[in-house]
Structure formats: structure tokens, C-alpha cells
Scaffold this motif. Structure first.
Motif, short mmCIF file in Angstrom:
data_model
loop_
_atom_site.label_atom_id
_atom_site.label_comp_id
_atom_site.label_asym_id
_atom_site.label_seq_id
_atom_site.Cartn_x
_atom_site.Cartn_y
_atom_site.Cartn_z
N PRO A 1 75.66 21.96 2.98
CA PRO A 1 75.68 22.54 4.33
C PRO A 1 74.48 22.10 5.16
N MET A 2 74.67 22.04 6.45
CA MET A 2 73.61 21.72 7.41
C MET A 2 73.00 20.34 7.17
N LEU A 3 73.79 19.41 6.66
CA LEU A 3 73.27 18.09 6.37
C LEU A 3 73.38 17.15 7.57
N LEU A 4 74.43 17.29 8.34
CA LEU A 4 74.72 16.32 9.40
C LEU A 4 74.28 16.77 10.79
N VAL A 5 74.05 18.07 10.95
CA VAL A 5 73.81 18.59 12.30
C VAL A 5 72.50 18.06 12.88
N THR A 6 71.54 17.69 12.05
CA THR A 6 70.27 17.16 12.57
C THR A 6 70.50 15.90 13.39
N PHE A 7 71.38 15.02 12.91
CA PHE A 7 71.67 13.78 13.64
C PHE A 7 72.39 14.09 14.94
N VAL A 8 73.24 15.13 14.92
CA VAL A 8 73.92 15.54 16.14
C VAL A 8 72.91 16.11 17.13
N GLU A 9 71.97 16.91 16.63
CA GLU A 9 70.91 17.47 17.49
C GLU A 9 70.16 16.38 18.23
N ASN A 10 69.82 15.31 17.49
CA ASN A 10 69.04 14.23 18.11
C ASN A 10 69.81 13.52 19.21
N CYS A 11 71.14 13.48 19.09
CA CYS A 11 71.95 12.87 20.15
C CYS A 11 71.74 13.60 21.47
N PHE A 12 71.75 14.93 21.41
CA PHE A 12 71.59 15.73 22.64
C PHE A 12 70.13 15.84 23.05
N LYS A 13 69.23 15.69 22.11
CA LYS A 13 67.81 15.79 22.44
C LYS A 13 67.30 14.53 23.14
N HIS A 14 67.78 13.36 22.71
CA HIS A 14 67.25 12.10 23.22
C HIS A 14 68.27 11.30 24.02
N GLY A 15 69.54 11.73 24.02
CA GLY A 15 70.56 10.91 24.67
C GLY A 15 71.15 11.52 25.93
N VAL A 16 70.47 12.51 26.51
CA VAL A 16 70.99 13.19 27.69
C VAL A 16 69.97 13.08 28.83
N SER A 17 70.47 12.77 30.01
CA SER A 17 69.60 12.68 31.20
C SER A 17 70.23 13.47 32.34
N PRO A 18 69.42 14.20 33.13
CA PRO A 18 69.98 14.96 34.25
C PRO A 18 70.36 14.09 35.44
N VAL A 19 69.92 12.82 35.44
CA VAL A 19 70.17 11.97 36.61
C VAL A 19 70.94 10.70 36.27
N ASP A 20 70.88 10.26 35.03
CA ASP A 20 71.54 9.02 34.64
C ASP A 20 72.76 9.30 33.79
N HIS A 21 73.78 8.49 34.02
CA HIS A 21 75.00 8.65 33.23
C HIS A 21 74.76 8.15 31.80
N SER A 22 75.34 8.86 30.85
CA SER A 22 75.18 8.49 29.44
C SER A 22 76.41 8.94 28.66
#
Length: 349
Positions: A257-278
Motif C-alpha cells: 500500500p501507498m507505494l505509487l502515490v508518491t510519484f503521483v504527488e510529484n506530478c501535481f507538485k512539479h507539473g502544474v502551473s497557474p499560467v501555463d498550459h500543461s
């Protein structure tokens, strides 16, 4: 854990089979080498007594003498005393007067001197040495295997303790990130804040339900990722597209359990911008026990930031402990994207 238990069960059965084979087949065949029929007719009590002694000696060596030699000084002393006692008892059997062999002084070489010793005395010491050698050989092999298994158990318990530590470290890390998301929704009076809180409660229920479980069904872990992605997308402003794909052949396969969610977290932590499309792409597939998990996200921070967090490092260590030699994890930049690809070759192990 299951393979270790299977090895232990097999190891417990093998000595029994060896003991039965020796006592029921090997030793009787060795006894038949000597003129047992004639001895039974004239010295029945002697043959029966010595036969009982041989079986008792074998059992004594296997159950007491050899294990004692592997323990502390006091136990080893007991083992050596038993060996001396067995020599004394065997000597007592060998000096029992049954008959006197006819001397033959035609030639005093070894071949002529040996028959001067009664045949029953030769049989007593020959069978004694065979029983001693065989019981000690089997006992030493079993003791060595048991020590190896004990070391494996110690290593297993150490690994389980490390895994529990890594999971314990991931939980507050995840909790902080999720609460931060809900806090942001509340500050902006987002109407989705209540929905986010409900998702968060459901996810917390999963986290603490599985806190003492080493493995959970793959379907449960997939649902948890789906809930997490749903919670995170509530705070997005339309500038980020999220593509979540599941293709699971056997949902009953077990995963940590809880093995994969860390990689998912990083997607939203580093792959989201309020002004640029991603865009964020997350895929989980399983076929014939082989699981492939991938993520891809645009890079809006330094690319090394995604790979040095406590969550990712803990996942690496958990994978190395749980699936040594059975997994590959590749993380790195490909143009403007950061990609993660995790393959576990066999979830059945």
C-alpha cells in the motif's frame, strides 16, 4: 514472506524423511551384511539389545548431541559427554563374550590378524561408526540449514521494520500535501472544498485501514490513486489536463500500500502551473502478474527536484527490499517532461 514459510515447512519435513530412510532401509541393510540369522538363533538377546542401542544412538545424536554442539559452552560439554558415553556403551557391547574365533597363524599379515577379533566385535564397532557418521552428517547439514534460515528470518524482520519506517515517513508527507490543497480551496472559498474534504476523509480511511497490512489488492490501490487524482484536480484552474489510465488484468493481485502515490504527488507538485498550459499522464497496467506504472508531467521546477524528496527515496528503498532483482525504476527528463517508469516483473511473489 510466503516463500520463506514454504522453505521452512520443506526444511522441517526433509529431516523426517532422511531419518525414516536411514532407520527403515539403510541400517537394516547394513546389519544384514553380518551373519545376523546365526546370531539371532544363538544370541537373540544380544542382537536385539544392540539393535535397540543403535536406533537410540541415532535418535540421541540427531535430537541432542549435534544440536548441543552448536550451542553455548555448557551445551557443547553435554554433547561431548554424550559422545564419550556412547563410546563406553558400545565398548561394553563389544567386550561381551560370545565365542572365541579360531586362531590361524599361517600368515600374520593384517588379513590374517583381523579374524582374530570376534566377528560380532567387528560388527559392533562397524555399525557404531556408520550410525555416528551418518547421524552427525545429517545433523550438521540440518543445523547449518537452520542457522541459515534463522539469519534469513532476522534479515526479513529487519527489512519489515525498515519498510514500516519508510511507510510511516510517507504518511505525514502525504498528509501535509493533501491538507495544503484543501487549505488552498478553503482560502479561495472554492465550492469544491466540501467535496475535497469528503475525498480526503475517504482517503484517510484507506491509509489507516491498510496501516498494518503488508499487501493490499491492486484494485484498492488503483482506487486510492483515482481518489487522490480526483482530489488534486479540484484545485486546478483548467490549465492542466490530467489523463488517468488503468488497464488491470487481475485486480486481486497484491501490492504494497501507498507505494505509487508518491510519484503521483510529484506530478501535481512539479507539473502544474497557474499560467501555463500543461498535461499530466498517469498509467497503471497489469498483465500476467507484471505491473507497469508510468507518469509524465511538464517541468516547471528544476528537474532534479522530483527525484530527491523523502517520498521518492523511501519508495526506492521499499522496492529494493520488497522486490530485489524483480523491479526496474527509471526516472528522468525527456525534453520538457519528467517521466517515471516502474516495472515490477512479478506481483505473484
Amino acid at each position: 514472506m510466503q516463500p520463506v514459510m514454504s522453505r521452512l515447512l520443506r526444511m522441517k519435513n526433509v529431516p523426517v524423511y532422511i531419518d525414516l530412510a536411514f532407520c527403515l532401509i539403510v541400517l537394516p541393510l547394513l546389519v544384514m551384511i553380518f551373519p545376523i540369522e546365526r546370531w539371532l538363533h544363538h544370541f537373540r538377546w544380544y542382537v536385539i539389545s544392540y539393535g535397540i542401542w543403535l536406533y537410540a544412538l541415532y535418535i540421541l545424536n540427531r535430537a541432542v548431541t549435534v544440536p548441543a554442539l552448536f550451542r553455548g559452552t555448557g551445551q557443547r560439554t553435554v554433547g561431548f559427554l554424550i559422545i564419550l558415553l556412547s563410546l563406553a556403551v558400545t565398548y561394553g557391547f563389544s567386550v561381551v563374550y560370545l565365542y572365541t574365533p579360531k586362531p590361524n597363524f599361517y600368515d600374520m599379515d593384517v588379513a590374517r590378524i583381523l579374524p582374530l577379533f570376534p566377528q560380532h566385535e567387528q560388527a559392533v564397532w562397524s555399525l557404531y561408526m556408520v550410525v555416528e557418521a551418518f547421524s552427525f552428517a545429517v545433523g550438521l547439514v540440518i543445523q547449518a540449514e537452520e542457522q541459515t534460515e534463522r539469519r534469513r528470518q532476522v534479515e526479513l524482520e529487519r527489512d519489515r521494520a525498515e519498510i514500516a519506517l519508510y511507510r510511516a515517513q510517507i504518511k505525514p508527507h502525504f498528509l501535509f500535501n493533501t491538507l495544503n490543497t484543501i487549505y488552498g480551496l478553503l482560502l479561495t472559498h472554492n465550492t469544491k472544498a466540501v467535496e475535497a474534504l469528503e475525498e480526503f476523509i475517504s482517503m484517510m480511511r484507506y491509509v489507516y485501514t491498510t496501516s498494518r497490512s503488508e499487501l493490499v489488492p491492486l484494485s484498492d490501490e488503483a482506487d486510492y490513486i483515482r481518489q487522490y487524482v480526483g482530489l488534486q484536480t479540484l484545485r486546478l484552474n483548467g490549465m492542466t489536463d490530467v489523463d488517468l489510465t488503468f488497464d488491470i488484468g487481475n485486480e486481486n493481485l497484491m501490492v504494497p500500500p501507498m507505494l505509487l502515490v508518491t510519484f503521483v504527488e510529484n506530478c501535481f507538485k512539479h507539473g502544474v502551473s497557474p499560467v501555463d498550459h500543461s498535461s499530466i499522464r498517469i498509467s497503471l497496467a497489469e498483465k500476467d502478474g507484471r505491473m507497469t506504472f508510468t507518469t509524465a508531467n511538464h517541468i516547471f521546477e528544476a528537474p532534479h527536484a522530483s527525484g530527491r524528496g523523502i517520498g521518492v527515496e523511501n519508495c526506492r528503498k521499499r522496492l529494493s527490499l520488497l522486490y530485489p532483482g524483480e523491479h526496474t525504476l527509471h526516472m528522468g527528463r525527456d525534453g520538457n517532461e519528467f517521466n517515471v517508469k516502474l516495472i515490477i516483473n512479478s506481483l505473484n511473489k
